[in-house]
Motif scaffolding. Structure first.
Motif, short mmCIF file in Angstrom:
data_model
loop_
_atom_site.label_atom_id
_atom_site.label_comp_id
_atom_site.label_asym_id
_atom_site.label_seq_id
_atom_site.Cartn_x
_atom_site.Cartn_y
_atom_site.Cartn_z
N GLN A 18 0.83 -1.21 0.00
CA GLN A 18 0.00 0.00 0.00
C GLN A 18 0.86 1.26 0.00
O GLN A 18 0.61 2.18 -0.76
CB GLN A 18 -0.94 0.01 1.20
CG GLN A 18 -1.84 1.23 1.23
CD GLN A 18 -2.70 1.27 2.48
OE1 GLN A 18 -2.86 0.29 3.18
NE2 GLN A 18 -3.25 2.43 2.75
N ASN A 22 0.89 3.93 -3.09
CA ASN A 22 0.58 5.34 -2.81
C ASN A 22 1.70 6.25 -3.29
O ASN A 22 1.44 7.31 -3.88
CB ASN A 22 0.36 5.56 -1.31
CG ASN A 22 -0.97 5.06 -0.83
OD1 ASN A 22 -1.91 4.93 -1.59
ND2 ASN A 22 -1.04 4.76 0.46
N THR A 26 1.29 9.00 -6.37
CA THR A 26 1.52 10.42 -6.08
C THR A 26 2.63 10.98 -6.96
O THR A 26 2.47 12.04 -7.57
CB THR A 26 1.87 10.61 -4.59
OG1 THR A 26 0.78 10.13 -3.81
CG2 THR A 26 2.13 12.07 -4.27
N SER A 46 -3.75 1.73 -3.87
CA SER A 46 -3.60 3.10 -3.40
C SER A 46 -4.97 3.77 -3.32
O SER A 46 -5.09 4.88 -2.81
CB SER A 46 -2.69 3.90 -4.34
OG SER A 46 -3.31 4.08 -5.60
#
Length: 121
Positions: A18, A22, A26, A46
């Motif tokens: 995770q 993420n 991003t 994510s």
């Protein structure tokens, strides 16, 4: 001395995945990344909520039809890029939701991290 680049770490594979997804989402500016198993079950994401589970459910089907797709929603067309990763004879599908080149690059980066995390945890 080795400088650690990661800000978040976990000894738990699911949480490490995770964090990795993420970070890639991003950095690359994609809407989200999802990892699904061959049965279409969500492994890591994510994203939150039913969107992640729905994408995981269709990932193996979309991969069989080819790795790049556009899914139409009520508001717009959403590009999805999928790559299959095989780890210890288990098939996983890494999916990126986002714009063309960014989603292709992000899914390739995500695949490398998924392999690393799942083979070392």
């Amino acid at each position: 001395m080795f400088a650690e680049r990661r800000r978040k770490r976990s000894n738990f594979a699911g949480l490490a995945l995770q964090y990795w997804l993420n970070t890639i989402a991003t950095q690359k500016g994609v809407f989200g990344l999802v990892v699904a198993d061959s049965a279409g079950l969500l492994v890591a994401s994510s994203l939150k909520g039913p969107v992640a589970e729905e994408l995981a459910a269709i990932a193996p089907l979309l991969d069989r039809a080819g790795g790049q797709h556009t899914v139409e929603s009520q508001l717009s067309k959403v590009p999805i890029m999928i790559h299959k990763v095989v780890i210890d004879r288990s098939e996983l599908y890494v999916c990126a939701i986002g714009e063309g080149v960014r989603s292709d690059e992000s899914v390739r980066l995500a695949c490398g991290g998924v392999k690393r995390i799942l083979t070392t945890h």
